[in-house]
Design a protein around this motif. Structure first.
Motif, PDB file in Angstrom:
ATOM      1  N   LEU A 534       0.850  -1.187   0.000  1.00  0.00           N
ATOM      2  CA  LEU A 534       0.000   0.000   0.000  1.00  0.00           C
ATOM      3  C   LEU A 534       0.887   1.238   0.000  1.00  0.00           C
ATOM      4  CD1 LEU A 534      -2.799   1.419   0.355  1.00  0.00           C
ATOM      5  CD2 LEU A 534      -2.422   1.252   2.834  1.00  0.00           C
ATOM      6  N   GLY A 535       0.788   2.018  -1.053  1.00  0.00           N
ATOM      7  CA  GLY A 535       1.498   3.281  -1.062  1.00  0.00           C
ATOM      8  C   GLY A 535       0.772   4.291  -0.203  1.00  0.00           C
ATOM      9  N   VAL A 536       1.517   4.930   0.691  1.00  0.00           N
ATOM     10  CA  VAL A 536       0.927   5.932   1.586  1.00  0.00           C
ATOM     11  C   VAL A 536       1.659   7.253   1.383  1.00  0.00           C
ATOM     12  CG1 VAL A 536       0.378   6.553   3.952  1.00  0.00           C
ATOM     13  CG2 VAL A 536       0.349   4.141   3.265  1.00  0.00           C
ATOM     14  N   ASP A 537       0.908   8.253   0.936  1.00  0.00           N
ATOM     15  CA  ASP A 537       1.453   9.595   0.735  1.00  0.00           C
ATOM     16  C   ASP A 537       0.843  10.522   1.779  1.00  0.00           C
ATOM     17  OD1 ASP A 537       2.687   8.534  -1.487  1.00  0.00           O
ATOM     18  OD2 ASP A 537       1.133   9.244  -2.874  1.00  0.00           O
ATOM     19  N   GLN A 538       1.676  11.006   2.683  1.00  0.00           N
ATOM     20  CA  GLN A 538       1.189  11.951   3.693  1.00  0.00           C
ATOM     21  C   GLN A 538       1.605  13.373   3.289  1.00  0.00           C
ATOM     22  OE1 GLN A 538       0.854  12.291   8.458  1.00  0.00           O
ATOM     23  NE2 GLN A 538       2.905  11.834   7.742  1.00  0.00           N
ATOM     24  N   HIS A 539       0.617  14.264   3.248  1.00  0.00           N
ATOM     25  CA  HIS A 539       0.866  15.662   2.900  1.00  0.00           C
ATOM     26  C   HIS A 539       0.474  16.536   4.078  1.00  0.00           C
ATOM     27  CE1 HIS A 539       1.522  14.657  -1.337  1.00  0.00           C
ATOM     28  NE2 HIS A 539       0.481  13.844  -1.241  1.00  0.00           N
ATOM     29  N   LEU A 540       1.423  17.315   4.575  1.00  0.00           N
ATOM     30  CA  LEU A 540       1.124  18.271   5.635  1.00  0.00           C
ATOM     31  C   LEU A 540       0.496  19.498   5.000  1.00  0.00           C
ATOM     32  CD1 LEU A 540       4.294  18.015   7.900  1.00  0.00           C
ATOM     33  CD2 LEU A 540       2.074  16.914   8.200  1.00  0.00           C
ATOM     34  N   VAL A 541      -0.713  19.792   5.381  1.00  0.00           N
ATOM     35  CA  VAL A 541      -1.459  20.891   4.758  1.00  0.00           C
ATOM     36  C   VAL A 541      -2.113  21.750   5.831  1.00  0.00           C
ATOM     37  CG1 VAL A 541      -1.918  19.582   2.659  1.00  0.00           C
ATOM     38  CG2 VAL A 541      -3.546  19.466   4.557  1.00  0.00           C
ATOM     39  N   ARG A 542      -2.333  23.004   5.474  1.00  0.00           N
ATOM     40  CA  ARG A 542      -3.116  23.866   6.352  1.00  0.00           C
ATOM     41  C   ARG A 542      -4.583  23.513   6.174  1.00  0.00           C
ATOM     42  NH1 ARG A 542      -4.435  29.497   5.996  1.00  0.00           N
ATOM     43  NH2 ARG A 542      -3.227  29.655   4.060  1.00  0.00           N
ATOM     44  N   ALA A 549      -4.906  29.233  -1.040  1.00  0.00           N
ATOM     45  CA  ALA A 549      -3.827  28.981  -0.088  1.00  0.00           C
ATOM     46  C   ALA A 549      -2.903  27.914  -0.652  1.00  0.00           C
ATOM     47  CB  ALA A 549      -4.398  28.541   1.254  1.00  0.00           C
ATOM     48  N   PRO A 550      -1.629  28.259  -0.982  1.00  0.00           N
ATOM     49  CA  PRO A 550      -0.753  27.279  -1.637  1.00  0.00           C
ATOM     50  C   PRO A 550      -0.435  26.068  -0.776  1.00  0.00           C
ATOM     51  CG  PRO A 550       0.467  29.258  -1.011  1.00  0.00           C
ATOM     52  CD  PRO A 550      -0.977  29.563  -0.789  1.00  0.00           C
ATOM     53  N   ASP A 551      -0.459  26.243   0.539  1.00  0.00           N
ATOM     54  CA  ASP A 551      -0.158  25.122   1.440  1.00  0.00           C
ATOM     55  C   ASP A 551      -1.426  24.529   2.042  1.00  0.00           C
ATOM     56  OD1 ASP A 551      -0.839  27.322   2.915  1.00  0.00           O
ATOM     57  OD2 ASP A 551       0.697  27.019   4.467  1.00  0.00           O
ATOM     58  N   GLY A 552      -2.567  24.822   1.459  1.00  0.00           N
ATOM     59  CA  GLY A 552      -3.837  24.411   2.044  1.00  0.00           C
ATOM     60  C   GLY A 552      -4.316  23.053   1.562  1.00  0.00           C
ATOM     61  N   ARG A 553      -5.290  22.543   2.275  1.00  0.00           N
ATOM     62  CA  ARG A 553      -5.900  21.245   1.974  1.00  0.00           C
ATOM     63  C   ARG A 553      -6.536  21.266   0.583  1.00  0.00           C
ATOM     64  NH1 ARG A 553     -11.034  19.170   2.565  1.00  0.00           N
ATOM     65  NH2 ARG A 553     -11.236  17.006   3.307  1.00  0.00           N
ATOM     66  N   ALA A 554      -7.235  22.349   0.249  1.00  0.00           N
ATOM     67  CA  ALA A 554      -7.932  22.427  -1.040  1.00  0.00           C
ATOM     68  C   ALA A 554      -6.952  22.379  -2.205  1.00  0.00           C
ATOM     69  CB  ALA A 554      -8.766  23.704  -1.089  1.00  0.00           C
ATOM     70  N   THR A 555      -5.803  23.015  -2.040  1.00  0.00           N
ATOM     71  CA  THR A 555      -4.810  23.015  -3.114  1.00  0.00           C
ATOM     72  C   THR A 555      -4.242  21.622  -3.343  1.00  0.00           C
ATOM     73  OG1 THR A 555      -4.237  25.317  -2.633  1.00  0.00           O
ATOM     74  CG2 THR A 555      -2.620  24.015  -3.864  1.00  0.00           C
ATOM     75  N   GLN A 556      -3.967  20.902  -2.254  1.00  0.00           N
ATOM     76  CA  GLN A 556      -3.443  19.552  -2.394  1.00  0.00           C
ATOM     77  C   GLN A 556      -4.492  18.636  -3.032  1.00  0.00           C
ATOM     78  OE1 GLN A 556      -0.275  18.337  -1.846  1.00  0.00           O
ATOM     79  NE2 GLN A 556      -1.175  16.595  -2.904  1.00  0.00           N
ATOM     80  N   LEU A 557      -5.738  18.804  -2.659  1.00  0.00           N
ATOM     81  CA  LEU A 557      -6.797  18.026  -3.307  1.00  0.00           C
ATOM     82  C   LEU A 557      -6.854  18.318  -4.796  1.00  0.00           C
ATOM     83  CD1 LEU A 557      -9.896  18.053  -0.896  1.00  0.00           C
ATOM     84  CD2 LEU A 557      -8.745  16.047  -1.849  1.00  0.00           C
ATOM     85  N   ARG A 558      -6.660  19.579  -5.143  1.00  0.00           N
ATOM     86  CA  ARG A 558      -6.714  19.966  -6.556  1.00  0.00           C
ATOM     87  C   ARG A 558      -5.628  19.239  -7.348  1.00  0.00           C
ATOM     88  NH1 ARG A 558      -9.259  24.233  -8.888  1.00  0.00           N
ATOM     89  NH2 ARG A 558      -8.535  24.877 -10.942  1.00  0.00           N
TER      90      ARG A 558
END
Length: 919
Positions: A534-542, A549-558
């Protein structure tokens, strides 16, 4: 059989042409109890009761029937016979039936309490011990059992009352007529039952509880109007006051009555191998093959089987096979399957019903047990004349089995875990729950899925099941070792093993602990046919939904979801699991507003939607991504909450999730690459292998928006573990156990490595466990008095099996300017009202209201006249408990939600219940 019993002493009167003699009702109940002993009780239950009282099993049937026949002896007292709703018999005017002076001013005494008071001294004449202190007196134990036949045990008597009840409570009736009639009634029942000898000793609490449950069940059957009316006709036709003849007629009638009520213990086709139980599985998983080869040689009686394996390794079939072996060896053929949620329970009911149709040798009702079971269409519309396949048996549960408290009496029952856990709480008629559970092999699925309060109640449940010798099967995908050991030890301690062997479950694997010997056998690790990385990618997001917000959850989802919005990429299906409903709603809205060269299909599913909407979306998901569905040809994104962890058998190409404790993450990951596609389609190029994307809030855990959904220490330890696994694929199942032990380690294991939040978690868990221990009934080996097992003053609506589970069901309604309420914004469906001449809504009306309702915290809506249901619903269960959520329909058609001091609540047709801040 002639006797001095006066047939004018009545026992039943309502809706009868004449008073029904008390002696007849007592004999009826004794006859039904005799039949239930043979037909309803399992061999293991019969053996347990006989050994507990020190009576040969061949004699115990008559003894228990004799006791059952005495349950209403207390009706032979002034207050009951002179009841203002009774027939006012003339014999009350005779001096030998005089009432005690002043008793009318003191009020009446309940007839079950009178039974408890008067019986010990009468039983002394039949060889029962009343010389010992009450806790050691068989006479008192029997009296306390029968005094509890209305669901609540009376307090233990003192020494004086035990021998001379009239000195303590003259309202029992001290005149000679009362005393002589009570003695004559006991004698006539004793003779009818073959004059059984007194038991050798006081029984452990469990045996007393089972006898109580049997007495209650026998009384309910013998009190049904149809039964009483038929027996009265026979009594009046005979006109000879021959009590023995009446008893024989009751015995003859008991057999068809019990059969009609579906109370026979289940019978299974012979099976000793896994292929006997599941012949359709021609290539069993390694776990199934191993347990099929080794377990039959270990099982000689009751015990506890623990099965630990990842999702998809066939735990359900393994558990049913183990239950079949254990039930046969222990003499407990019944089956109970318990699950954590209503959704998983509904799905399991369908599976168990199919299993029973194939495996049972005779018709076996399968009950569905949770608060909303009657809303499941297949269950609520099931009828005795349901068309069956040629090779099947009936699994329909009739009306009697659906009665409150009786669902576990069915041969097979599937319910939420709390249906069994409530037996551990001092609730009225919990003896009926124990009667049902103790004759079954109990399967507890997802044994890891409970907080400290629920886990402590499960420990108490296992102690009692071990005490009864009822086999247990525990199934889990992510159960920490120290919790597994505690559960297994609880069962063995209940069975009398004070120092159980150490328990160290393999993963995947199984272990079996023998109830008789205490020996624990471990399978060792079993390879999984579904092993994968299982590949697990953890992203620290605001934690923000702001797309800028470049470091935000919505941006990472995008970024992660980009392939679904690109027409040049393969289509696929992605699951997004949010930890809160507001996050799920905001995520859905952001994705709906996003544009690209193609537009993926979107679905939103969470718990705060009307019941009908959740069911409709769930059906759509199963049709779209279920185990037999062809892969969709267009991209799909499903946004959901924790409801996806256990209740949905769906298969996504990629799973994205907010950070959660490791066990929940592994459950969510199990929704990805779940099924073999075979010829049903293919995976997209951007998701060739299982992958879990974890969106972890940077900074404080949990973020303020999450509240107390998850424990801080578990979130931190999961975050840190995933950081250590960065860029490394996790081996499933090999890596699961060490990861679980790392995250869920207790303070003793952590030692000086424990941080402040670890200590806080341990303190909170200890407080929850202590609260459960305080709320629960005592362990069986600590009881000599039955009184603590029930509580007359307890409000069952206030006692919950989940600490702090303060929830309500909100019913959205729509109000026009004329102040009338409607069920729809178009104002075409008015609130239903009882039909003229009726006090209650119909079943269909209540079902419709329930399907429109939304579960939510009770704090969302204040108690005020606007949110109270109509007074016309006060006599209708469930409807009277709803809270109205008023919406105002403006003249231009716009709809306004309900404003409170803190927020505005409104039902959105897509988003479900929306809660926004009041400005």
């Amino acid at each position: 059989m002639k006797s001095d019993v006066c047939s004018c002493v009545w026992g039943k009167f309502d809706e009868l042409p004449a008073p029904y003699p008390l002696g007849c009702h007592l004999l009826d109940t004794a006859a039904v109890a005799m039949l239930l002993w043979n037909v309803h009780l399992s061999a293991g239950q019969r053996r347990f009761i006989a050994e507990s009282f020190g009576v040969p099993e061949c004699q115990t049937r008559a003894l228990v029937a004799f006791w059952a026949g005495l349950h209403d002896l207390g009706k032979c007292c002034p207050s009951f016979q002179a009841s203002p709703t009774g027939p006012e018999p003339e014999f009350l005017q005779r001096k030998e039936f005089a009432s005690p002076a002043g008793w009318m001013n003191e009020g009446s005494v309940r007839h079950e309490r009178v039974t408890h008071l008067v019986l010990p001294s009468i039983l002394a004449d039949f060889g029962y011990d009343v010389a010992s202190r009450p806790g050691k007196s068989v006479a008192h134990q029997v009296a306390q059992i029968l005094g509890g036949h209305h669901g609540v045990y009376g307090s233990m008597l003192d020494r004086v009352t035990l021998r001379h009840p009239e000195k303590t409570e003259p309202r029992i009736g001290t005149a000679t007529g009362w005393q002589e009639q009570r003695a004559a009634l006991v004698d006539v029942v004793h003779r009818a039952c073959g004059r059984p000898a007194a038991p050798a000793r006081v029984a452990p609490a469990g045996a007393a509880v089972l006898v109580t449950g049997l007495v209650v069940l026998a009384d309910w059957i013998a009190s049904r109007h149809q039964w009483v009316s038929a027996r009265q006709s026979g009594w009046l036709a005979a006109a000879d006051e021959d009590w023995e003849a009446h008893f024989q007629r009751a015995l003859a009638a008991a057999s068809p009555a019990v059969e009609k009520l579906q109370l026979a213990a289940p019978q299974w086709a012979p099976a000793t191998r896994f292929s006997d139980v599941f012949p359709e599985i021609t290539h069993p998983y390694p776990l199934q093959a191993d347990i099929g080869a080794r377990l039959p040689g270990l099982v000689t009686g009751p015990g506890i089987l623990l099965v630990t394996a990842p999702t998809g390794d066939g735990k359900t079939e393994t558990g049913l096979f183990g239950a079949r072996l254990l039930g046969a060896a222990a003499g407990h053929p019944g089956l109970a399957v318990l699950l954590p949620t209503m959704a998983t329970t509904d799905a399991m009911w369908d599976r168990v019903r199919t299993y029973v149709r194939r495996a049972a040798a005779a018709d076996t009702p399968v009950t569905l047990l949770h608060g909303m079971a009657w809303l499941k269409e297949a269950y609520s519309t099931d009828a005795p004349d349901t068309e069956l396949s040629d090779d099947g048996v009936s699994t329909t549960a009739g009306d009697f089995m659906r009665r409150k408290h009786l669902g576990l009496a069915a041969g097979a029952a599937v319910g939420t875990w709390d249906q069994a856990a409530m037996a551990c709480l001092p609730m009225r008629f919990n003896t009926l729950r124990w009667l049902g559970l103790s004759g079954k092999t109990v399967i507890i699925d997802e044994a890891h899925a409970y907080d400290a309060f629920g886990h402590a109640l499960t420990v108490r449940l296992l102690q009692w099941l071990g005490h009864f010798g009822a086999p247990v099967v525990l199934l889990s995908a992510t159960l920490a070792g120290h919790l597994a050991e505690r559960l297994v030890h609880a069962y063995l301690q209940g069975a009398g093993h004070t120092t159980p062997q150490p328990v160290d479950p393999a993963y995947p694997g199984w272990l079996f602990a023998d109830s008789t010997t205490g020996v624990v056998t471990d399978s060792g690790t079993i390879p999984s046919a579904r092993a994968h990385f299982l590949g697990v990618d953890q992203h620290l997001v605001r934690h923000t939904h702001d797309p800028s917000a470049p470091d935000g959850r919505a941006t990472q989802l995008r970024r992660t979801l980009a392939p679904l919005y690109d027409a040049s990429e393969d289509p696929g299906a992605v699951l997004i699991v949010c930890n809160t409903v507001p996050d799920a709603q905001a995520t859905y809205q952001a994705l709906a507003a996003r544009s690209g060269t193609r537009t993926p299909k979107l679905l939103l599913l969470h718990a705060r939607m009307p019941q009908w909407q959740r069911e409709d979306i769930t059906r759509r998901l199963l049709a779209l991504l279920g185990p037999r569905a062809r892969r969709p040809r267009e991209p799909w994104i499903v946004v959901t909450t924790q409801v996806a962890e256990q209740s949905l058998d769906v298969d996504f190409d990629l799973v994205i999730t907010d950070l959660a404790p490791l066990a929940q993450l592994l459950q969510r990951a199990g929704r990805g690459h779940r099924h073999s596609l075979a010829g049903r389609g293919h995976r997209p190029a951007w998701a060739p292998a299982p992958r879990l994307v974890v969106l972890t809030p940077a900074g404080e855990l949990p973020p303020p928006a999450w509240g107390n959904v998850y424990d801080q220490a578990l979130l931190r330890r999961t975050r840190d573990l995933l950081a250590e696994k960065a860029d490394i694929s996790v081996a499933i199942p090999d890596a699961v156990t060490p990861m679980i032990e790392t995250v869920y380690a207790d303070l003793n294991t952590l030692a000086e490595q424990a941080l402040h939040d670890d200590h806080r978690r341990a303190g909170q868990d200890a407080a929850y466990a202590a609260a459960a221990d305080t709320a629960a009934i005592p362990a069986p080996d600590t009881l000599t008095d039955l009184y603590p097992i029930t509580d007359r003053d307890l409000d069952p609506d206030l006692l919950t099996t989940r600490l702090g589970a303060d929830s309500a069901r909100l019913l959205p309604v729509y109000r026009a300017d004329d102040a009338t309420y409607w069920l729809d914004p178009q104002r075409s469906c008015p609130l239903p009202m009882p039909a003229p001449g009726h006090k209650r809504l119909t079943r269909e009306q209540v079902a419709n209201l329930a399907r429109l309702s939304i579960p939510a915290p009770a704090t969302y809506l204040p108690d005020d006249p606007d949110t109270a249901p109509p007074t016309e619903w006060n006599k209708t269960p469930l409807a009277r408990e709803l809270r109205l959520l008023p919406h105002r329909v403006l003249p231009d058609g716009r709809i306004q939600g309900r404003r409170t001091e803190r927020h505005i609540l409104r039902l959105d047709p897509v988003l479900g219940l929306v809660r926004s801040a009041a400005r």
